[in-house]
Motif scaffolding. Structure first.
Motif, PDB file in Angstrom:
ATOM      1  N   PRO A  72       0.771  -1.288   0.240  1.00 40.42           N
ATOM      2  CA  PRO A  72       0.142   0.054   0.052  1.00 40.42           C
ATOM      3  C   PRO A  72       0.986   1.052  -0.191  1.00 40.42           C
ATOM      4  CG  PRO A  72      -0.877  -2.010   1.357  1.00 40.42           C
ATOM      5  CD  PRO A  72       0.588  -2.057   1.140  1.00 40.42           C
ATOM      6  N   ILE A  73       2.155   1.033   0.578  1.00 39.14           N
ATOM      7  CA  ILE A  73       2.621   2.461   0.862  1.00 39.14           C
ATOM      8  C   ILE A  73       2.933   2.546  -0.842  1.00 39.14           C
ATOM      9  CG2 ILE A  73       4.736   3.530   1.201  1.00 39.14           C
ATOM     10  CD1 ILE A  73       4.176   2.013   4.153  1.00 39.14           C
ATOM     11  N   TYR A  74       3.954   1.495  -1.604  1.00 37.75           N
ATOM     12  CA  TYR A  74       3.943   2.177  -3.186  1.00 37.75           C
ATOM     13  C   TYR A  74       3.576   2.105  -3.177  1.00 37.75           C
ATOM     14  CZ  TYR A  74       8.947  -0.549  -2.058  1.00 37.75           C
ATOM     15  OH  TYR A  74      10.407  -1.187  -1.295  1.00 37.75           O
ATOM     16  N   CYS A  75       1.816   1.302  -3.182  1.00 40.80           N
ATOM     17  CA  CYS A  75       1.043   2.131  -4.230  1.00 40.80           C
ATOM     18  C   CYS A  75       0.605   3.808  -3.908  1.00 40.80           C
ATOM     19  CB  CYS A  75      -0.127   1.702  -3.952  1.00 40.80           C
ATOM     20  SG  CYS A  75       0.236  -0.350  -4.599  1.00 40.80           S
ATOM     21  N   PHE A  76       0.527   4.121  -2.944  1.00 44.16           N
ATOM     22  CA  PHE A  76       0.658   5.268  -2.816  1.00 44.16           C
ATOM     23  C   PHE A  76       1.752   6.628  -3.337  1.00 44.16           C
ATOM     24  CE2 PHE A  76       1.977   9.117   0.354  1.00 44.16           C
ATOM     25  CZ  PHE A  76       0.050  10.043   0.463  1.00 44.16           C
ATOM     26  N   VAL A 185      -7.715   8.689  -7.743  1.00 47.93           N
ATOM     27  CA  VAL A 185      -8.968   9.385  -7.565  1.00 47.93           C
ATOM     28  C   VAL A 185      -8.952  10.480  -6.876  1.00 47.93           C
ATOM     29  CG1 VAL A 185     -11.454   9.401  -7.636  1.00 47.93           C
ATOM     30  CG2 VAL A 185     -10.325   6.942  -9.076  1.00 47.93           C
ATOM     31  N   PHE A 186      -9.229   9.790  -5.491  1.00 48.61           N
ATOM     32  CA  PHE A 186      -9.381  10.564  -4.236  1.00 48.61           C
ATOM     33  C   PHE A 186      -7.136  11.294  -3.717  1.00 48.61           C
ATOM     34  CE2 PHE A 186     -12.728   7.242  -4.422  1.00 48.61           C
ATOM     35  CZ  PHE A 186     -13.784   7.686  -3.981  1.00 48.61           C
ATOM     36  N   ARG A 187      -7.352  11.462  -4.623  1.00 50.49           N
ATOM     37  CA  ARG A 187      -5.848  11.865  -3.893  1.00 50.49           C
ATOM     38  C   ARG A 187      -5.917  13.078  -3.244  1.00 50.49           C
ATOM     39  NH1 ARG A 187      -6.751  12.166  -9.625  1.00 50.49           N
ATOM     40  NH2 ARG A 187      -5.516  14.400 -10.604  1.00 50.49           N
ATOM     41  N   LYS A 188      -6.769  14.289  -3.670  1.00 46.87           N
ATOM     42  CA  LYS A 188      -7.279  15.426  -3.061  1.00 46.87           C
ATOM     43  C   LYS A 188      -7.651  15.537  -2.056  1.00 46.87           C
ATOM     44  CE  LYS A 188      -7.139  17.848  -8.060  1.00 46.87           C
ATOM     45  NZ  LYS A 188      -7.410  18.076  -9.107  1.00 46.87           N
ATOM     46  N   TRP A 189      -8.642  14.634  -1.310  1.00 47.77           N
ATOM     47  CA  TRP A 189      -8.485  14.444  -0.395  1.00 47.77           C
ATOM     48  C   TRP A 189      -8.221  13.794   0.427  1.00 47.77           C
ATOM     49  CZ3 TRP A 189     -11.341  13.717  -5.429  1.00 47.77           C
ATOM     50  CH2 TRP A 189     -11.688  15.392  -5.653  1.00 47.77           C
ATOM     51  N   LYS A 190      -7.556  14.316   1.140  1.00 51.07           N
ATOM     52  CA  LYS A 190      -6.185  13.646   2.156  1.00 51.07           C
ATOM     53  C   LYS A 190      -7.257  12.315   2.977  1.00 51.07           C
ATOM     54  CE  LYS A 190      -2.427  12.864   5.300  1.00 51.07           C
ATOM     55  NZ  LYS A 190      -1.077  13.459   6.138  1.00 51.07           N
ATOM     56  N   VAL A 191      -8.130  12.827   4.243  1.00 56.40           N
ATOM     57  CA  VAL A 191      -8.702  12.011   4.744  1.00 56.40           C
ATOM     58  C   VAL A 191      -9.680  11.147   4.465  1.00 56.40           C
ATOM     59  CG1 VAL A 191     -11.061  12.227   6.220  1.00 56.40           C
ATOM     60  CG2 VAL A 191      -8.854  13.317   6.677  1.00 56.40           C
ATOM     61  N   GLN A 193      -8.761  10.080   0.406  1.00 52.87           N
ATOM     62  CA  GLN A 193      -7.960   9.194   0.170  1.00 52.87           C
ATOM     63  C   GLN A 193      -8.113   7.934   1.136  1.00 52.87           C
ATOM     64  OE1 GLN A 193      -3.849  10.680   0.088  1.00 52.87           O
ATOM     65  NE2 GLN A 193      -4.052   9.641  -2.684  1.00 52.87           N
ATOM     66  N   ILE A 194      -7.549   7.455   1.602  1.00 51.48           N
ATOM     67  CA  ILE A 194      -6.997   7.059   3.424  1.00 51.48           C
ATOM     68  C   ILE A 194      -8.472   5.708   3.424  1.00 51.48           C
ATOM     69  CG2 ILE A 194      -6.683   6.701   5.925  1.00 51.48           C
ATOM     70  CD1 ILE A 194      -3.840   8.149   3.955  1.00 51.48           C
ATOM     71  N   VAL A 195      -8.840   6.536   3.773  1.00 55.60           N
ATOM     72  CA  VAL A 195     -10.793   5.399   3.568  1.00 55.60           C
ATOM     73  C   VAL A 195     -10.705   4.875   3.136  1.00 55.60           C
ATOM     74  CG1 VAL A 195     -12.838   5.643   3.325  1.00 55.60           C
ATOM     75  CG2 VAL A 195     -11.671   7.142   5.367  1.00 55.60           C
ATOM     76  N   ALA A 196     -10.057   5.520   1.320  1.00 53.04           N
ATOM     77  CA  ALA A 196     -10.446   4.818  -0.138  1.00 53.04           C
ATOM     78  C   ALA A 196      -8.997   3.346   0.071  1.00 53.04           C
ATOM     79  CB  ALA A 196     -10.612   5.407  -1.029  1.00 53.04           C
ATOM     80  N   GLY A 197      -8.358   3.502   0.505  1.00 54.38           N
ATOM     81  CA  GLY A 197      -7.074   3.146   0.804  1.00 54.38           C
ATOM     82  C   GLY A 197      -7.582   1.408   1.323  1.00 54.38           C
ATOM     83  N   VAL A 198      -7.920   2.181   3.207  1.00 52.71           N
ATOM     84  CA  VAL A 198      -8.156   0.623   3.908  1.00 52.71           C
ATOM     85  C   VAL A 198      -8.635   0.297   2.837  1.00 52.71           C
ATOM     86  CG1 VAL A 198      -9.458   0.187   5.795  1.00 52.71           C
ATOM     87  CG2 VAL A 198      -8.068   2.600   6.074  1.00 52.71           C
ATOM     88  N   VAL A 199     -10.438   0.904   1.642  1.00 46.40           N
ATOM     89  CA  VAL A 199     -10.914   0.404   1.472  1.00 46.40           C
ATOM     90  C   VAL A 199     -10.611  -0.812   0.775  1.00 46.40           C
ATOM     91  CG1 VAL A 199     -13.600  -0.215   0.265  1.00 46.40           C
ATOM     92  CG2 VAL A 199     -13.669   1.261   2.293  1.00 46.40           C
ATOM     93  N   SER A 200      -9.535  -0.727   0.128  1.00 47.45           N
ATOM     94  CA  SER A 200      -9.542  -1.005  -1.616  1.00 47.45           C
ATOM     95  C   SER A 200      -7.994  -2.171  -0.565  1.00 47.45           C
ATOM     96  CB  SER A 200      -8.469  -0.309  -2.013  1.00 47.45           C
ATOM     97  OG  SER A 200      -8.671   0.440  -2.381  1.00 47.45           O
ATOM     98  N   PHE A 201      -8.220  -2.561   0.950  1.00 52.89           N
ATOM     99  CA  PHE A 201      -7.090  -3.148   1.525  1.00 52.89           C
ATOM    100  C   PHE A 201      -7.990  -4.461   2.189  1.00 52.89           C
ATOM    101  CE2 PHE A 201      -3.744  -0.807  -0.906  1.00 52.89           C
ATOM    102  CZ  PHE A 201      -2.880  -2.442  -1.340  1.00 52.89           C
ATOM    103  N   GLY A 215      -0.638   8.561   6.719  1.00 47.94           N
ATOM    104  CA  GLY A 215      -1.820   9.576   7.487  1.00 47.94           C
ATOM    105  C   GLY A 215      -1.125  10.662   8.288  1.00 47.94           C
ATOM    106  N   PHE A 216      -0.002   9.902   8.038  1.00 46.87           N
ATOM    107  CA  PHE A 216       0.897  10.900   8.831  1.00 46.87           C
ATOM    108  C   PHE A 216       2.335  11.420   7.566  1.00 46.87           C
ATOM    109  CE2 PHE A 216       0.287   8.917  12.573  1.00 46.87           C
ATOM    110  CZ  PHE A 216       0.060   9.717  13.365  1.00 46.87           C
ATOM    111  N   TYR A 217       1.901  11.817   6.878  1.00 46.97           N
ATOM    112  CA  TYR A 217       2.372  12.435   5.266  1.00 46.97           C
ATOM    113  C   TYR A 217       2.347  13.553   4.935  1.00 46.97           C
ATOM    114  CZ  TYR A 217       3.950  12.530   0.901  1.00 46.97           C
ATOM    115  OH  TYR A 217       4.913  13.295  -0.805  1.00 46.97           O
ATOM    116  N   ASN A 218       3.846  13.763   5.606  1.00 47.04           N
ATOM    117  CA  ASN A 218       3.627  15.814   5.265  1.00 47.04           C
ATOM    118  C   ASN A 218       3.629  16.095   3.764  1.00 47.04           C
ATOM    119  OD1 ASN A 218       6.032  14.842   4.975  1.00 47.04           O
ATOM    120  ND2 ASN A 218       7.094  15.535   6.737  1.00 47.04           N
TER     121      ASN A 218
END
Length: 254
Positions: A72-76, A185-191, A193-201, A215-218
């Motif tokens: 998931p980190i590599y995908c992000f 698709v959800f890259r512009k909305w961090k929260v 995007q994180i939810v979509a990523g969790v659902v994907s996995f 979630g702590f990516y700066n």
């Protein structure tokens, strides 16, 4: 120290995320490529060892679970890289080059063959994910297209990417392409995007823990060690296979 300088140091940089992915991937591959052979050897030959089979199996399962954090980190980071690259063409060619470079070490470690077309390494999955994002971007730039035309185009690109990954039998297959697409698709909305990523996995629950550091990516790049992370993949696979040869277990299937 000013408030602006403090803000710059808050969070986790991209290079730190890459190191987390590298370490967890290494743990996973030690389990899959080395311990997996020992488990097969014990099961087939009943070879006595200092660690019994059940203990070794537990260690194997825990290490594989930890390893689920890497992808998931590599995908992000693929989405981040695509969004900031100056040349998608060069990015695509670089991924494809390392996909081919990595294939022989990948096949040796996990299949015991120099070439095995039944299962391809994860660089191919990431490359296909990049192509899907590239296609999405192309549709986004068609400002004169009506939404009734754009939506089918997005779906066609999305499905084509997943079918290609499944056809080539890449690591993580269409699940990986699906995850990349959702994170893009959800890259512009961090929260979101994180939810979509969790659902994907959700199908691989250990992978969900990757979204804690994400979630702590700066948004910062961090250390400039781009080619280290590319080279690490094929090099560590080859080293692990040579280790299996030295240990006399390379003839056992993972």
């Amino acid at each position: 120290m000013t408030e602006s300088l403090q803000k710059k140091k808050i969070g986790i940089s991209g290079s730190t995320l890459k190191m987390i992915a590298v370490i967890t991937m290494l743990i996973d591959h030690v389990a899959a490529g080395v311990l997996g052979r020992y488990l097969t050897m014990y099961a087939l030959d009943s070879t006595p060892g200092a660690i019994d089979y059940n203990t070794l199996w537990t260690i194997y399962e825990v290490m594989r679970g930890i390893g689920r954090v890497a992808f998931p980190i590599y995908c992000f980071l693929l989405v981040e890289g695509f969004s900031h690259t100056k040349s998608v063409e060069k990015y695509s060619l670089r991924l494809l080059l390392f996909a081919f470079v990595s294939e022989v070490p990948f096949d040796l470690l996990f299949n015991g063959k120099v070439v095995d077309l039944s299962y391809q390494n994860v660089f191919f999955t990431l490359w296909i994910g990049l192509l899907v994002m590239w296609g999405f971007q192309w549709v986004e730039l068609r400002q004169n297209w009506h939404v009734a035309l754009k939506v089918p185009a997005y779906l066609l690109i999305f499905l084509a990417g997943m079918v290609l990954a499944d056809f080539l039998a890449t690591d993580y297959s269409y699940y990986g392409v699906f995850a990349v697409a959702m994170l893009y698709v959800f890259r512009k909305w961090k929260v979101t995007q994180i939810v979509a990523g969790v659902v994907s996995f959700l199908w691989e629950i250990w992978a969900v823990f990757a979204f804690i550091p994400l979630g702590f990516y700066n948004g910062k790049r961090g250390w400039n060690m781009k080619y280290f992370f590319y080279l690490f993949y094929p090099v560590h696979l080859l080293i692990l296979y040579l280790l299996c040869v030295l240990l006399g277990i390379s003839g056992y299937a993972c």
